[in-house]
Write a protein that holds these residues in place. Structure first.
Motif, PDB file in Angstrom:
ATOM      1  N   TYR A 157       1.979  -0.889  -1.093  1.00  0.00           N
ATOM      2  CA  TYR A 157       2.176  -1.757  -2.261  1.00  0.00           C
ATOM      3  C   TYR A 157       2.035  -1.009  -3.585  1.00  0.00           C
ATOM      4  N   ASN A 158       1.888   0.322  -3.514  1.00  0.00           N
ATOM      5  CA  ASN A 158       1.849   1.182  -4.694  1.00  0.00           C
ATOM      6  C   ASN A 158       0.742   0.788  -5.684  1.00  0.00           C
ATOM      7  N   VAL A 159      -0.469   0.680  -5.149  1.00  0.00           N
ATOM      8  CA  VAL A 159      -1.641   0.386  -5.988  1.00  0.00           C
ATOM      9  C   VAL A 159      -2.459   1.669  -6.066  1.00  0.00           C
ATOM     10  N   LYS A 160      -2.476   2.261  -7.241  1.00  0.00           N
ATOM     11  CA  LYS A 160      -3.112   3.567  -7.439  1.00  0.00           C
ATOM     12  C   LYS A 160      -4.604   3.418  -7.737  1.00  0.00           C
ATOM     13  N   TYR A 161      -5.355   4.449  -7.306  1.00  0.00           N
ATOM     14  CA  TYR A 161      -6.760   4.538  -7.690  1.00  0.00           C
ATOM     15  C   TYR A 161      -6.841   4.799  -9.178  1.00  0.00           C
ATOM     16  N   PRO A 162      -7.820   4.350  -9.886  1.00  0.00           N
ATOM     17  CA  PRO A 162      -9.056   3.726  -9.426  1.00  0.00           C
ATOM     18  C   PRO A 162      -8.998   2.202  -9.365  1.00  0.00           C
ATOM     19  N   ALA A 163      -7.823   1.621  -9.499  1.00  0.00           N
ATOM     20  CA  ALA A 163      -7.728   0.159  -9.494  1.00  0.00           C
ATOM     21  C   ALA A 163      -8.296  -0.407  -8.203  1.00  0.00           C
ATOM     22  N   MET A 164      -9.199  -1.357  -8.339  1.00  0.00           N
ATOM     23  CA  MET A 164      -9.775  -2.010  -7.167  1.00  0.00           C
ATOM     24  C   MET A 164      -8.802  -3.042  -6.621  1.00  0.00           C
ATOM     25  N   TYR A 165      -8.136  -3.749  -7.516  1.00  0.00           N
ATOM     26  CA  TYR A 165      -7.173  -4.781  -7.145  1.00  0.00           C
ATOM     27  C   TYR A 165      -5.883  -4.562  -7.919  1.00  0.00           C
ATOM     28  N   ALA A 166      -4.792  -5.114  -7.399  1.00  0.00           N
ATOM     29  CA  ALA A 166      -3.507  -5.038  -8.086  1.00  0.00           C
ATOM     30  C   ALA A 166      -3.453  -6.110  -9.164  1.00  0.00           C
ATOM     31  N   ASP A 167      -2.863  -5.758 -10.308  1.00  0.00           N
ATOM     32  CA  ASP A 167      -2.692  -6.737 -11.386  1.00  0.00           C
ATOM     33  C   ASP A 167      -1.733  -7.829 -10.940  1.00  0.00           C
ATOM     34  N   LYS A 168      -1.931  -9.014 -11.448  1.00  0.00           N
ATOM     35  CA  LYS A 168      -1.111 -10.169 -11.055  1.00  0.00           C
ATOM     36  C   LYS A 168       0.385  -9.920 -11.217  1.00  0.00           C
ATOM     37  N   GLY A 169       0.791  -9.170 -12.208  1.00  0.00           N
ATOM     38  CA  GLY A 169       2.209  -8.926 -12.435  1.00  0.00           C
ATOM     39  C   GLY A 169       2.832  -7.904 -11.487  1.00  0.00           C
ATOM     40  N   ASN A 193       3.942  -7.774  -5.010  1.00  0.00           N
ATOM     41  CA  ASN A 193       3.080  -7.835  -3.817  1.00  0.00           C
ATOM     42  C   ASN A 193       1.590  -7.749  -4.131  1.00  0.00           C
ATOM     43  N   ALA A 194       1.214  -8.097  -5.343  1.00  0.00           N
ATOM     44  CA  ALA A 194      -0.199  -8.031  -5.727  1.00  0.00           C
ATOM     45  C   ALA A 194      -1.061  -8.888  -4.804  1.00  0.00           C
ATOM     46  N   ASP A 195      -0.601 -10.095  -4.506  1.00  0.00           N
ATOM     47  CA  ASP A 195      -1.397 -10.976  -3.652  1.00  0.00           C
ATOM     48  C   ASP A 195      -1.590 -10.386  -2.263  1.00  0.00           C
ATOM     49  N   LYS A 196      -0.555  -9.749  -1.734  1.00  0.00           N
ATOM     50  CA  LYS A 196      -0.668  -9.160  -0.395  1.00  0.00           C
ATOM     51  C   LYS A 196      -1.693  -8.021  -0.384  1.00  0.00           C
ATOM     52  N   ILE A 245     -13.036  -8.538  12.598  1.00  0.00           N
ATOM     53  CA  ILE A 245     -11.706  -7.955  12.775  1.00  0.00           C
ATOM     54  C   ILE A 245     -10.641  -9.047  12.668  1.00  0.00           C
ATOM     55  N   THR A 246     -10.882 -10.178  13.310  1.00  0.00           N
ATOM     56  CA  THR A 246      -9.941 -11.301  13.254  1.00  0.00           C
ATOM     57  C   THR A 246      -9.807 -11.819  11.828  1.00  0.00           C
ATOM     58  N   TYR A 247     -10.928 -11.936  11.139  1.00  0.00           N
ATOM     59  CA  TYR A 247     -10.949 -12.348   9.732  1.00  0.00           C
ATOM     60  C   TYR A 247     -10.100 -11.373   8.903  1.00  0.00           C
ATOM     61  N   PHE A 248     -10.360 -10.076   9.079  1.00  0.00           N
ATOM     62  CA  PHE A 248      -9.652  -9.045   8.323  1.00  0.00           C
ATOM     63  C   PHE A 248      -8.148  -9.097   8.595  1.00  0.00           C
ATOM     64  N   MET A 249      -7.790  -9.165   9.858  1.00  0.00           N
ATOM     65  CA  MET A 249      -6.368  -9.175  10.227  1.00  0.00           C
ATOM     66  C   MET A 249      -5.672 -10.420   9.678  1.00  0.00           C
ATOM     67  N   GLY A 250      -6.332 -11.574   9.762  1.00  0.00           N
ATOM     68  CA  GLY A 250      -5.742 -12.800   9.235  1.00  0.00           C
ATOM     69  C   GLY A 250      -5.562 -12.755   7.727  1.00  0.00           C
ATOM     70  N   TYR A 251      -6.595 -12.318   7.039  1.00  0.00           N
ATOM     71  CA  TYR A 251      -6.554 -12.233   5.570  1.00  0.00           C
ATOM     72  C   TYR A 251      -5.500 -11.214   5.139  1.00  0.00           C
ATOM     73  N   SER A 252      -5.368 -10.137   5.895  1.00  0.00           N
ATOM     74  CA  SER A 252      -4.444  -9.058   5.548  1.00  0.00           C
ATOM     75  C   SER A 252      -2.977  -9.454   5.663  1.00  0.00           C
ATOM     76  N   THR A 253      -2.689 -10.623   6.203  1.00  0.00           N
ATOM     77  CA  THR A 253      -1.303 -11.088   6.262  1.00  0.00           C
ATOM     78  C   THR A 253      -0.794 -11.483   4.885  1.00  0.00           C
ATOM     79  N   GLY A 254      -1.712 -11.681   3.945  1.00  0.00           N
ATOM     80  CA  GLY A 254      -1.329 -12.145   2.618  1.00  0.00           C
ATOM     81  C   GLY A 254      -1.516 -13.644   2.467  1.00  0.00           C
ATOM     82  N   ASP A 255      -1.862 -14.317   3.551  1.00  0.00           N
ATOM     83  CA  ASP A 255      -2.150 -15.755   3.518  1.00  0.00           C
ATOM     84  C   ASP A 255      -3.653 -15.923   3.699  1.00  0.00           C
TER      85      ASP A 255
END
Length: 146
Positions: free
Chosen positions: A41-53, A56-59, A104-114
């Motif tokens: 998703y091309n999110v560079k360090y040191p950003a912890m999260y992707a900006d809303k704009g 694929n920021a939500d994913k 692991i199940t939590y992580f995998m489910g959350y990682s779908t973007g939903d």
């Protein structure tokens, strides 16, 4: 002053195996997944999260948040696992495996973007509640022994 010697039961080895597995899951499996998501998703360090704009920021943020939530709860899990394992090593190890599988199940489910799919892993709390109960039982036994 009474000094008590701590003798580890042989089955405590199971607790140590679960402890190692949990470190592997949190610090390798999940970390590598976040690294792969950064690249995808091309999110560079040191950003912890992707900006809303960001596309694929939500994913990406779902993957990052899944790992972050797991790390936030990791110290509590380790303390409970080790403490419960001193008195109830097999129960603690089984509860730890349930918790890790849930994480692991939590992580995998959350990682779908939903984010709602993270709820599939909520069975992890059966493991955590078992550890709480084991620690409280151990504390009660220590306080009431003569």
């Amino acid at each position: 002053m009474n000094i008590t010697t701590l003798a580890l039961p042989p089955a405590f080895g199971y607790v140590l195996i679960v402890l190692f597995a949990s470190v592997f899951v949190h610090h390798f499996f999940m970390s590598f997944a976040v690294g792969a998501a950064r690249k995808k998703y091309n999110v560079k360090y040191p950003a912890m999260y992707a900006d809303k704009g960001t596309p694929n920021a939500d994913k990406f943020n779902c993957v990052q948040r899944a790992h972050q939530n797991s790390l936030e709860n990791f110290p509590q899990f380790l303390i409970l696992l080790i403490t419960a394992g001193l008195r109830f090593p097999v129960t603690a190890a089984i509860a730890g495996v349930v918790y890790i599988a849930g994480r692991i199940t939590y992580f995998m489910g959350y990682s779908t973007g939903d984010p709602d799919k993270r709820l599939r892993g909520m069975f992890m709390y059966f493991g955590m509640l078992t550890l709480y109960g084991a620690v409280l039982t151990f504390a009660y036994q220590l306080l009431t022994r003569t």
